[in-house]
Design an enzyme around this catalytic site. Structure first.
Site, PDB file in Angstrom:
ATOM      1  N   CYS A 148       0.804  -1.235   0.000  1.00  0.00           N
ATOM      2  CA  CYS A 148       0.000   0.000   0.000  1.00  0.00           C
ATOM      3  C   CYS A 148       0.837   1.287   0.000  1.00  0.00           C
ATOM      4  CB  CYS A 148      -0.967  -0.003   1.182  1.00  0.00           C
ATOM      5  SG  CYS A 148      -0.246  -0.542   2.725  1.00  0.00           S
ATOM      6  N   HIS A 241      -1.776   6.871   4.166  1.00  0.00           N
ATOM      7  CA  HIS A 241      -0.342   6.830   4.471  1.00  0.00           C
ATOM      8  C   HIS A 241       0.327   8.118   3.972  1.00  0.00           C
ATOM      9  CE1 HIS A 241      -0.974   2.805   5.655  1.00  0.00           C
ATOM     10  NE2 HIS A 241      -0.420   2.143   4.658  1.00  0.00           N
TER      11      HIS A 241
HETATM   12  P1  NAP Z   1      -7.257  -9.125   7.709  1.00  0.00           P
HETATM   13  O1  NAP Z   1      -8.170  -8.034   8.135  1.00  0.00           O
HETATM   14  O2  NAP Z   1      -6.498  -9.859   8.752  1.00  0.00           O
HETATM   15  O3  NAP Z   1      -8.131 -10.204   6.831  1.00  0.00           O
HETATM   16  C1  NAP Z   1      -7.601 -11.461   6.446  1.00  0.00           C
HETATM   17  C2  NAP Z   1      -8.610 -12.286   5.659  1.00  0.00           C
HETATM   18  O4  NAP Z   1      -7.991 -13.558   5.338  1.00  0.00           O
HETATM   19  C3  NAP Z   1      -9.911 -12.600   6.418  1.00  0.00           C
HETATM   20  O5  NAP Z   1     -11.007 -12.584   5.518  1.00  0.00           O
HETATM   21  C4  NAP Z   1      -9.686 -14.034   6.915  1.00  0.00           C
HETATM   22  O6  NAP Z   1     -10.898 -14.784   7.055  1.00  0.00           O
HETATM   23  C5  NAP Z   1      -8.886 -14.611   5.770  1.00  0.00           C
HETATM   24  N1  NAP Z   1      -8.124 -15.784   6.213  1.00  0.00           N
HETATM   25  C6  NAP Z   1      -7.294 -15.885   7.293  1.00  0.00           C
HETATM   26  N2  NAP Z   1      -6.814 -17.150   7.406  1.00  0.00           N
HETATM   27  C7  NAP Z   1      -7.371 -17.851   6.370  1.00  0.00           C
HETATM   28  C8  NAP Z   1      -7.276 -19.200   5.953  1.00  0.00           C
HETATM   29  N3  NAP Z   1      -6.535 -20.109   6.611  1.00  0.00           N
HETATM   30  N4  NAP Z   1      -7.972 -19.584   4.837  1.00  0.00           N
HETATM   31  C9  NAP Z   1      -8.741 -18.697   4.159  1.00  0.00           C
HETATM   32  N5  NAP Z   1      -8.876 -17.392   4.529  1.00  0.00           N
HETATM   33  C10 NAP Z   1      -8.189 -16.981   5.612  1.00  0.00           C
HETATM   34  O7  NAP Z   1      -6.148  -8.581   6.688  1.00  0.00           O
HETATM   35  P2  NAP Z   1      -6.219  -7.301   5.680  1.00  0.00           P
HETATM   36  O8  NAP Z   1      -5.648  -6.103   6.322  1.00  0.00           O
HETATM   37  O9  NAP Z   1      -7.589  -7.248   5.099  1.00  0.00           O
HETATM   38  O10 NAP Z   1      -5.164  -7.742   4.573  1.00  0.00           O
HETATM   39  C11 NAP Z   1      -5.444  -8.766   3.624  1.00  0.00           C
HETATM   40  C12 NAP Z   1      -4.250  -8.897   2.680  1.00  0.00           C
HETATM   41  O11 NAP Z   1      -4.068  -7.655   1.972  1.00  0.00           O
HETATM   42  C13 NAP Z   1      -2.933  -9.150   3.427  1.00  0.00           C
HETATM   43  O12 NAP Z   1      -2.154 -10.031   2.660  1.00  0.00           O
HETATM   44  C14 NAP Z   1      -2.307  -7.758   3.533  1.00  0.00           C
HETATM   45  O13 NAP Z   1      -0.915  -7.800   3.643  1.00  0.00           O
HETATM   46  C15 NAP Z   1      -2.759  -7.127   2.226  1.00  0.00           C
HETATM   47  N6  NAP Z   1      -2.855  -5.653   2.210  1.00  0.00           N
HETATM   48  C16 NAP Z   1      -3.487  -4.982   3.222  1.00  0.00           C
HETATM   49  C17 NAP Z   1      -3.603  -3.594   3.146  1.00  0.00           C
HETATM   50  C18 NAP Z   1      -4.297  -2.774   4.208  1.00  0.00           C
HETATM   51  O14 NAP Z   1      -4.272  -1.523   4.088  1.00  0.00           O
HETATM   52  N7  NAP Z   1      -4.924  -3.367   5.210  1.00  0.00           N
HETATM   53  C19 NAP Z   1      -3.115  -2.912   2.035  1.00  0.00           C
HETATM   54  C20 NAP Z   1      -2.499  -3.626   1.024  1.00  0.00           C
HETATM   55  C21 NAP Z   1      -2.394  -5.001   1.121  1.00  0.00           C
HETATM   56  P3  NAP Z   1     -11.603 -15.062   8.512  1.00  0.00           P
HETATM   57  O15 NAP Z   1     -12.281 -13.776   8.888  1.00  0.00           O
HETATM   58  O16 NAP Z   1     -12.551 -16.163   8.203  1.00  0.00           O
HETATM   59  O17 NAP Z   1     -10.507 -15.426   9.463  1.00  0.00           O
END
Ligand code: NAP
Length: 349
Positions: A148, A241
Protein backbone atom coordinates in the site's frame (compact mmCIF):
# COMPACT_ATOMS: atom_id res chain seq x y z
CA UNK A 1 -16.25 3.36 -21.15
CA UNK A 2 -19.12 0.81 -20.91
CA UNK A 3 -19.23 -2.97 -21.13
CA UNK A 4 -22.06 -5.04 -22.61
CA UNK A 5 -22.65 -7.47 -19.75
CA UNK A 6 -21.52 -7.32 -16.12
CA UNK A 7 -18.72 -9.74 -15.16
CA UNK A 8 -19.39 -12.01 -12.19
CA UNK A 9 -16.63 -11.71 -9.54
CA UNK A 10 -15.72 -13.14 -6.17
CA UNK A 11 -13.77 -11.83 -3.15
CA UNK A 12 -11.42 -14.11 -1.18
CA UNK A 13 -10.70 -12.93 2.36
CA UNK A 14 -14.02 -11.07 2.23
CA UNK A 15 -14.36 -10.78 6.03
CA UNK A 16 -11.07 -8.90 6.59
CA UNK A 17 -10.25 -5.21 6.48
CA UNK A 18 -9.41 -5.12 2.75
CA UNK A 19 -12.12 -7.68 1.92
CA UNK A 20 -14.78 -5.40 3.43
CA UNK A 21 -13.44 -2.50 1.39
CA UNK A 22 -13.84 -4.63 -1.75
CA UNK A 23 -17.46 -5.32 -0.83
CA UNK A 24 -18.14 -1.65 -0.19
CA UNK A 25 -16.45 -0.48 -3.42
CA UNK A 26 -17.97 -3.16 -5.64
CA UNK A 27 -21.54 -2.19 -4.70
CA UNK A 28 -23.19 -0.95 -7.92
CA UNK A 29 -19.98 -1.28 -9.93
CA UNK A 30 -20.71 -0.77 -13.65
CA UNK A 31 -18.44 -3.66 -14.83
CA UNK A 32 -18.52 -6.20 -11.99
CA UNK A 33 -21.27 -8.09 -10.13
CA UNK A 34 -20.12 -9.52 -6.79
CA UNK A 35 -21.65 -13.00 -6.52
CA UNK A 36 -19.22 -15.08 -4.43
CA UNK A 37 -17.40 -14.42 -1.18
CA UNK A 38 -14.95 -16.64 0.67
CA UNK A 39 -12.87 -16.64 3.83
CA UNK A 40 -11.37 -19.14 6.28
CA UNK A 41 -13.03 -22.30 7.60
CA UNK A 42 -14.00 -20.22 10.66
CA UNK A 43 -16.38 -18.24 8.42
CA UNK A 44 -17.29 -20.74 5.69
CA UNK A 45 -20.91 -21.94 5.79
CA UNK A 46 -22.15 -18.86 7.69
CA UNK A 47 -24.16 -15.99 6.22
CA UNK A 48 -21.80 -13.07 5.48
CA UNK A 49 -23.56 -10.80 8.01
CA UNK A 50 -22.94 -13.45 10.72
CA UNK A 51 -19.34 -14.21 9.76
CA UNK A 52 -18.08 -10.64 9.44
CA UNK A 53 -17.25 -8.05 12.08
CA UNK A 54 -18.25 -5.16 9.76
CA UNK A 55 -16.15 -2.09 10.54
CA UNK A 56 -17.03 0.27 7.69
CA UNK A 57 -19.27 3.32 8.04
CA UNK A 58 -21.71 2.28 5.28
CA UNK A 59 -24.02 -0.72 5.91
CA UNK A 60 -23.27 -4.16 4.45
CA UNK A 61 -24.85 -4.12 0.95
CA UNK A 62 -28.23 -5.91 1.23
CA UNK A 63 -27.51 -8.36 -1.59
CA UNK A 64 -24.28 -9.47 0.13
CA UNK A 65 -25.41 -9.72 3.79
CA UNK A 66 -27.28 -13.00 3.23
CA UNK A 67 -24.81 -14.73 0.91
CA UNK A 68 -23.26 -17.87 2.41
CA UNK A 69 -19.50 -17.55 2.77
CA UNK A 70 -17.51 -20.19 0.88
CA UNK A 71 -14.24 -21.83 1.85
CA UNK A 72 -11.30 -21.00 -0.42
CA UNK A 73 -11.04 -24.60 -1.65
CA UNK A 74 -14.67 -24.62 -2.82
CA UNK A 75 -15.72 -24.30 -6.47
CA UNK A 76 -16.14 -20.79 -7.90
CA UNK A 77 -18.01 -19.83 -11.05
CA UNK A 78 -16.54 -16.34 -11.41
CA UNK A 79 -13.61 -16.00 -13.80
CA UNK A 80 -12.25 -13.09 -11.74
CA UNK A 81 -11.49 -13.44 -8.02
CA UNK A 82 -10.19 -10.50 -5.96
CA UNK A 83 -7.95 -11.72 -3.16
CA UNK A 84 -7.57 -10.03 0.24
CA UNK A 85 -6.29 -13.16 1.96
CA UNK A 86 -3.92 -13.23 4.87
CA UNK A 87 -0.40 -13.68 3.46
CA UNK A 88 0.12 -16.84 5.54
CA UNK A 89 -2.33 -18.68 3.27
CA UNK A 90 -2.67 -16.56 0.10
CA UNK A 91 0.20 -18.05 -1.91
CA UNK A 92 -1.07 -21.60 -2.23
CA UNK A 93 -4.78 -20.74 -2.43
CA UNK A 94 -4.16 -18.22 -5.23
CA UNK A 95 -1.96 -20.62 -7.25
CA UNK A 96 -4.55 -23.42 -6.93
CA UNK A 97 -7.38 -21.18 -8.09
CA UNK A 98 -5.34 -19.80 -11.03
CA UNK A 99 -4.59 -23.41 -11.97
CA UNK A 100 -8.36 -24.00 -11.97
CA UNK A 101 -8.76 -21.25 -14.62
CA UNK A 102 -9.48 -18.15 -12.50
CA UNK A 103 -7.81 -14.76 -12.78
CA UNK A 104 -6.67 -13.68 -9.32
CA UNK A 105 -6.24 -9.99 -8.53
CA UNK A 106 -4.20 -10.29 -5.35
CA UNK A 107 -3.34 -7.86 -2.57
CA UNK A 108 -0.97 -10.23 -0.76
CA UNK A 109 2.79 -10.26 -1.02
CA UNK A 110 3.19 -13.94 -1.95
CA UNK A 111 3.34 -13.80 -5.77
CA UNK A 112 4.65 -10.25 -6.22
CA UNK A 113 8.16 -11.42 -7.09
CA UNK A 114 7.20 -14.33 -9.37
CA UNK A 115 9.06 -13.49 -12.61
CA UNK A 116 5.93 -13.75 -14.75
CA UNK A 117 3.52 -11.95 -12.38
CA UNK A 118 2.74 -8.25 -12.99
CA UNK A 119 3.09 -5.95 -9.96
CA UNK A 120 0.47 -3.68 -11.42
CA UNK A 121 -0.26 0.00 -10.87
CA UNK A 122 -2.54 0.64 -13.85
CA UNK A 123 -1.33 4.18 -14.63
CA UNK A 124 2.33 3.31 -14.12
CA UNK A 125 3.01 -0.03 -15.81
CA UNK A 126 -0.06 -1.14 -17.82
CA UNK A 127 2.36 -2.75 -20.32
CA UNK A 128 3.44 -5.26 -17.63
CA UNK A 129 0.07 -7.03 -18.04
CA UNK A 130 1.70 -8.67 -21.09
CA UNK A 131 3.58 -10.90 -18.57
CA UNK A 132 0.31 -12.85 -18.22
CA UNK A 133 1.10 -14.49 -21.58
CA UNK A 134 4.11 -16.20 -19.97
CA UNK A 135 2.10 -17.67 -17.07
CA UNK A 136 1.41 -21.38 -17.32
CA UNK A 137 -1.83 -21.54 -15.38
CA UNK A 138 -4.69 -23.39 -17.09
CA UNK A 139 -6.36 -20.38 -18.69
CA UNK A 140 -6.16 -18.45 -15.42
CA UNK A 141 -3.54 -16.05 -14.11
CA UNK A 142 -2.29 -13.96 -11.19
CA UNK A 143 -1.89 -10.17 -11.09
CA UNK A 144 -0.70 -8.52 -7.88
CA UNK A 145 -1.15 -5.13 -6.27
CA UNK A 146 2.01 -3.71 -4.71
CA UNK A 147 2.30 -2.89 -1.03
CA UNK A 148 0.00 0.00 0.00
CA UNK A 149 2.82 2.51 0.67
CA UNK A 150 4.51 1.65 -2.62
CA UNK A 151 1.41 2.36 -4.73
CA UNK A 152 1.04 6.00 -3.66
CA UNK A 153 4.79 6.50 -3.96
CA UNK A 154 5.22 5.15 -7.51
CA UNK A 155 2.30 7.23 -8.81
CA UNK A 156 4.29 10.33 -7.79
CA UNK A 157 7.61 8.90 -9.01
CA UNK A 158 6.51 7.71 -12.46
CA UNK A 159 6.23 11.12 -14.20
CA UNK A 160 9.54 12.25 -12.68
CA UNK A 161 11.30 9.00 -13.57
CA UNK A 162 10.09 9.15 -17.18
CA UNK A 163 11.14 12.77 -17.65
CA UNK A 164 14.38 13.01 -15.66
CA UNK A 165 15.32 9.55 -14.30
CA UNK A 166 15.58 8.84 -10.56
CA UNK A 167 19.00 7.81 -9.28
CA UNK A 168 18.40 7.68 -5.51
CA UNK A 169 15.40 7.84 -3.24
CA UNK A 170 14.90 8.09 0.51
CA UNK A 171 11.39 7.62 1.90
CA UNK A 172 10.04 7.82 5.47
CA UNK A 173 6.43 6.70 5.98
CA UNK A 174 3.77 7.53 8.57
CA UNK A 175 1.31 4.70 8.02
CA UNK A 176 -2.32 4.44 9.06
CA UNK A 177 -3.71 1.83 11.45
CA UNK A 178 -6.04 0.24 8.87
CA UNK A 179 -2.91 -0.92 7.04
CA UNK A 180 -2.40 -3.47 9.81
CA UNK A 181 -5.78 -5.17 9.22
CA UNK A 182 -8.34 -5.68 11.99
CA UNK A 183 -7.96 -5.59 15.02
CA UNK A 184 -4.45 -4.49 14.07
CA UNK A 185 -2.25 -2.62 16.54
CA UNK A 186 -3.42 -2.67 20.17
CA UNK A 187 -4.83 0.68 21.35
CA UNK A 188 -2.39 0.64 24.29
CA UNK A 189 0.50 0.45 21.81
CA UNK A 190 -0.59 3.31 19.56
CA UNK A 191 -2.51 5.95 21.59
CA UNK A 192 -0.13 8.78 22.52
CA UNK A 193 2.55 6.97 20.54
CA UNK A 194 4.32 6.21 17.24
CA UNK A 195 5.65 2.71 16.55
CA UNK A 196 8.85 2.99 14.49
CA UNK A 197 8.68 -0.51 12.98
CA UNK A 198 6.34 -2.35 10.61
CA UNK A 199 7.45 -5.91 9.89
CA UNK A 200 8.62 -6.45 6.30
CA UNK A 201 7.49 -3.01 5.13
CA UNK A 202 10.87 -1.35 4.57
CA UNK A 203 12.05 -4.26 2.41
CA UNK A 204 8.91 -3.96 0.24
CA UNK A 205 9.35 -0.20 -0.24
CA UNK A 206 13.03 -0.66 -1.11
CA UNK A 207 12.36 -3.29 -3.80
CA UNK A 208 8.85 -3.08 -5.28
CA UNK A 209 9.29 0.35 -7.00
CA UNK A 210 12.20 -1.16 -8.99
CA UNK A 211 9.93 -3.80 -10.53
CA UNK A 212 7.00 -1.43 -11.12
CA UNK A 213 9.19 1.24 -12.75
CA UNK A 214 11.21 -1.45 -14.57
CA UNK A 215 11.03 -2.27 -18.29
CA UNK A 216 8.94 -5.08 -19.77
CA UNK A 217 11.38 -7.47 -21.46
CA UNK A 218 9.26 -10.23 -23.02
CA UNK A 219 8.94 -12.75 -20.20
CA UNK A 220 10.28 -10.73 -17.28
CA UNK A 221 10.85 -7.20 -16.00
CA UNK A 222 14.26 -5.52 -16.08
CA UNK A 223 14.43 -3.80 -12.69
CA UNK A 224 14.84 -0.01 -12.63
CA UNK A 225 18.26 1.04 -11.37
CA UNK A 226 17.28 3.18 -8.37
CA UNK A 227 19.02 3.18 -5.01
CA UNK A 228 16.21 3.19 -2.39
CA UNK A 229 16.30 3.57 1.39
CA UNK A 230 13.06 3.34 3.43
CA UNK A 231 11.98 3.80 7.04
CA UNK A 232 8.42 2.97 8.10
CA UNK A 233 6.37 4.08 11.12
CA UNK A 234 2.87 3.28 12.38
CA UNK A 235 0.93 6.39 13.51
CA UNK A 236 -2.47 6.97 15.10
CA UNK A 237 -4.32 7.81 11.85
CA UNK A 238 -7.23 5.63 10.70
CA UNK A 239 -6.70 5.70 6.91
CA UNK A 240 -4.10 7.30 4.63
CA UNK A 241 -0.34 6.83 4.47
CA UNK A 242 1.78 10.00 4.53
CA UNK A 243 5.35 9.71 3.18
CA UNK A 244 8.22 12.20 3.11
CA UNK A 245 10.42 11.62 0.06
CA UNK A 246 13.88 12.79 -1.03
CA UNK A 247 15.18 12.17 -4.56
CA UNK A 248 18.28 12.63 -6.65
CA UNK A 249 17.65 12.87 -10.38
CA UNK A 250 19.76 11.66 -13.31
CA UNK A 251 19.00 14.83 -15.35
CA UNK A 252 18.66 18.33 -13.89
CA UNK A 253 15.09 19.60 -13.48
CA UNK A 254 13.54 22.76 -12.10
CA UNK A 255 10.75 22.79 -9.52
CA UNK A 256 8.35 24.02 -12.22
CA UNK A 257 9.31 21.16 -14.54
CA UNK A 258 8.67 18.57 -11.83
CA UNK A 259 5.30 20.08 -10.91
CA UNK A 260 4.40 20.17 -14.64
CA UNK A 261 5.26 16.48 -14.94
CA UNK A 262 2.82 15.70 -12.09
CA UNK A 263 0.07 18.02 -13.35
CA UNK A 264 0.22 16.60 -16.88
CA UNK A 265 0.50 12.94 -15.87
CA UNK A 266 -2.25 10.84 -17.35
CA UNK A 267 -2.30 7.27 -18.60
CA UNK A 268 -4.36 4.43 -20.09
CA UNK A 269 -7.00 4.27 -17.28
CA UNK A 270 -7.75 7.98 -17.80
CA UNK A 271 -7.85 7.64 -21.62
CA UNK A 272 -10.26 4.71 -21.28
CA UNK A 273 -12.27 6.63 -18.63
CA UNK A 274 -12.33 3.53 -16.41
CA UNK A 275 -14.84 3.85 -13.54
CA UNK A 276 -12.22 3.84 -10.74
CA UNK A 277 -9.61 5.90 -12.58
CA UNK A 278 -8.90 9.20 -10.80
CA UNK A 279 -9.36 12.19 -13.08
CA UNK A 280 -5.78 13.14 -12.20
CA UNK A 281 -3.52 10.41 -10.72
CA UNK A 282 -1.38 13.07 -8.98
CA UNK A 283 -2.71 16.26 -7.34
CA UNK A 284 -0.11 18.87 -6.40
CA UNK A 285 -0.94 21.21 -3.50
CA UNK A 286 0.74 24.62 -3.28
CA UNK A 287 -0.36 25.18 0.36
CA UNK A 288 2.66 24.55 2.62
CA UNK A 289 0.66 22.56 5.20
CA UNK A 290 -0.85 20.07 2.69
CA UNK A 291 -1.40 17.17 2.03
CA UNK A 292 -2.89 15.79 5.27
CA UNK A 293 -4.49 12.34 5.82
CA UNK A 294 -7.83 13.46 7.26
CA UNK A 295 -8.32 16.19 4.64
CA UNK A 296 -7.06 14.59 1.44
CA UNK A 297 -7.18 10.78 1.63
CA UNK A 298 -10.55 10.65 -0.18
CA UNK A 299 -9.49 12.96 -3.01
CA UNK A 300 -10.64 11.82 -6.48
CA UNK A 301 -12.55 8.76 -5.06
CA UNK A 302 -9.58 7.95 -2.78
CA UNK A 303 -7.71 6.89 -5.93
CA UNK A 304 -5.27 9.80 -6.38
CA UNK A 305 -1.93 10.53 -4.77
CA UNK A 306 -1.69 13.97 -3.18
CA UNK A 307 1.69 15.68 -3.31
CA UNK A 308 2.99 18.85 -1.71
CA UNK A 309 5.97 20.75 -0.32
CA UNK A 310 8.32 20.21 -3.28
CA UNK A 311 11.52 22.04 -2.40
CA UNK A 312 15.30 21.74 -2.82
CA UNK A 313 17.12 19.32 -0.49
CA UNK A 314 20.66 19.80 0.84
CA UNK A 315 21.38 16.05 0.76
CA UNK A 316 19.42 14.94 -2.33
CA UNK A 317 18.19 17.17 -5.22
CA UNK A 318 14.58 17.61 -4.02
CA UNK A 319 12.22 16.64 -1.22
CA UNK A 320 8.42 16.48 -1.05
CA UNK A 321 5.47 14.88 0.78
CA UNK A 322 2.92 12.41 -0.59
CA UNK A 323 -0.34 10.97 0.73
CA UNK A 324 -2.54 8.14 -0.52
CA UNK A 325 -5.46 6.11 0.81
CA UNK A 326 -4.06 2.73 1.85
CA UNK A 327 -7.20 0.56 1.68
CA UNK A 328 -8.67 2.28 -1.42
CA UNK A 329 -5.83 3.19 -3.81
CA UNK A 330 -3.39 1.02 -1.85
CA UNK A 331 -5.54 -2.12 -1.85
CA UNK A 332 -9.14 -2.79 -2.96
CA UNK A 333 -9.58 0.27 -5.21
CA UNK A 334 -6.23 -0.30 -6.89
CA UNK A 335 -7.10 -3.95 -7.58
CA UNK A 336 -10.51 -2.99 -8.97
CA UNK A 337 -8.91 -0.42 -11.30
CA UNK A 338 -6.44 -3.08 -12.50
CA UNK A 339 -9.32 -5.47 -13.17
CA UNK A 340 -11.21 -2.73 -15.05
CA UNK A 341 -8.16 -2.33 -17.28
CA UNK A 342 -8.06 -6.10 -17.84
CA UNK A 343 -11.79 -6.09 -18.63
CA UNK A 344 -11.29 -3.26 -21.13
CA UNK A 345 -8.56 -5.33 -22.79
CA UNK A 346 -10.91 -8.33 -23.05
CA UNK A 347 -9.23 -10.67 -20.54
CA UNK A 348 -12.53 -11.93 -19.13
CA UNK A 349 -14.52 -12.34 -22.36
P1 NAP B 1 -7.26 -9.12 7.71
O1 NAP B 1 -8.17 -8.03 8.14
O2 NAP B 1 -6.50 -9.86 8.75
O3 NAP B 1 -8.13 -10.20 6.83
C1 NAP B 1 -7.60 -11.46 6.45
C2 NAP B 1 -8.61 -12.29 5.66
O4 NAP B 1 -7.99 -13.56 5.34
C3 NAP B 1 -9.91 -12.60 6.42
O5 NAP B 1 -11.01 -12.58 5.52
C4 NAP B 1 -9.69 -14.03 6.92
O6 NAP B 1 -10.90 -14.78 7.05
C5 NAP B 1 -8.89 -14.61 5.77
N1 NAP B 1 -8.12 -15.78 6.21
C6 NAP B 1 -7.29 -15.89 7.29
N2 NAP B 1 -6.81 -17.15 7.41
C7 NAP B 1 -7.37 -17.85 6.37
C8 NAP B 1 -7.28 -19.20 5.95
N3 NAP B 1 -6.53 -20.11 6.61
N4 NAP B 1 -7.97 -19.58 4.84
C9 NAP B 1 -8.74 -18.70 4.16
N5 NAP B 1 -8.88 -17.39 4.53
C10 NAP B 1 -8.19 -16.98 5.61
O7 NAP B 1 -6.15 -8.58 6.69
P2 NAP B 1 -6.22 -7.30 5.68
O8 NAP B 1 -5.65 -6.10 6.32
O9 NAP B 1 -7.59 -7.25 5.10
O10 NAP B 1 -5.16 -7.74 4.57
C11 NAP B 1 -5.44 -8.77 3.62
C12 NAP B 1 -4.25 -8.90 2.68
O11 NAP B 1 -4.07 -7.66 1.97
C13 NAP B 1 -2.93 -9.15 3.43
O12 NAP B 1 -2.15 -10.03 2.66
C14 NAP B 1 -2.31 -7.76 3.53
O13 NAP B 1 -0.92 -7.80 3.64
C15 NAP B 1 -2.76 -7.13 2.23
N6 NAP B 1 -2.85 -5.65 2.21
C16 NAP B 1 -3.49 -4.98 3.22
C17 NAP B 1 -3.60 -3.59 3.15
C18 NAP B 1 -4.30 -2.77 4.21
O14 NAP B 1 -4.27 -1.52 4.09
N7 NAP B 1 -4.92 -3.37 5.21
C19 NAP B 1 -3.11 -2.91 2.03
C20 NAP B 1 -2.50 -3.63 1.02
C21 NAP B 1 -2.39 -5.00 1.12
P3 NAP B 1 -11.60 -15.06 8.51
O15 NAP B 1 -12.28 -13.78 8.89
O16 NAP B 1 -12.55 -16.16 8.20
O17 NAP B 1 -10.51 -15.43 9.46
Amino acid sequence: MNIKQKISVGVLGATGSVGQKFIQLLEGHPFFELTEIAASDRSAGKLYKEAVNWILSTPIPENIANITVKGCNDTFVSKLLFSALDASVAGEIESNLAERGHFIASNSKNHRWDTDVPLLVPEVNPDHLALLKSQEYNGGGIVTNPNCSTIGLVLALKPIHDAFGIEALNVVTMQALSGAGYPGVSSLDIIDNVVPFIAGEEEKLETEPKKILGAFAGDHIELADINISAQTNRVAVLDGHLETVQITLRKKATIEEIIDSWENFTSEPQRLALPFAPIKPVHYFTEAKYPQPRLHRDLDKGMATSVGRLRPCSLFDYKFVILSHNTVRGAAGGSILGAELMAARGFFS
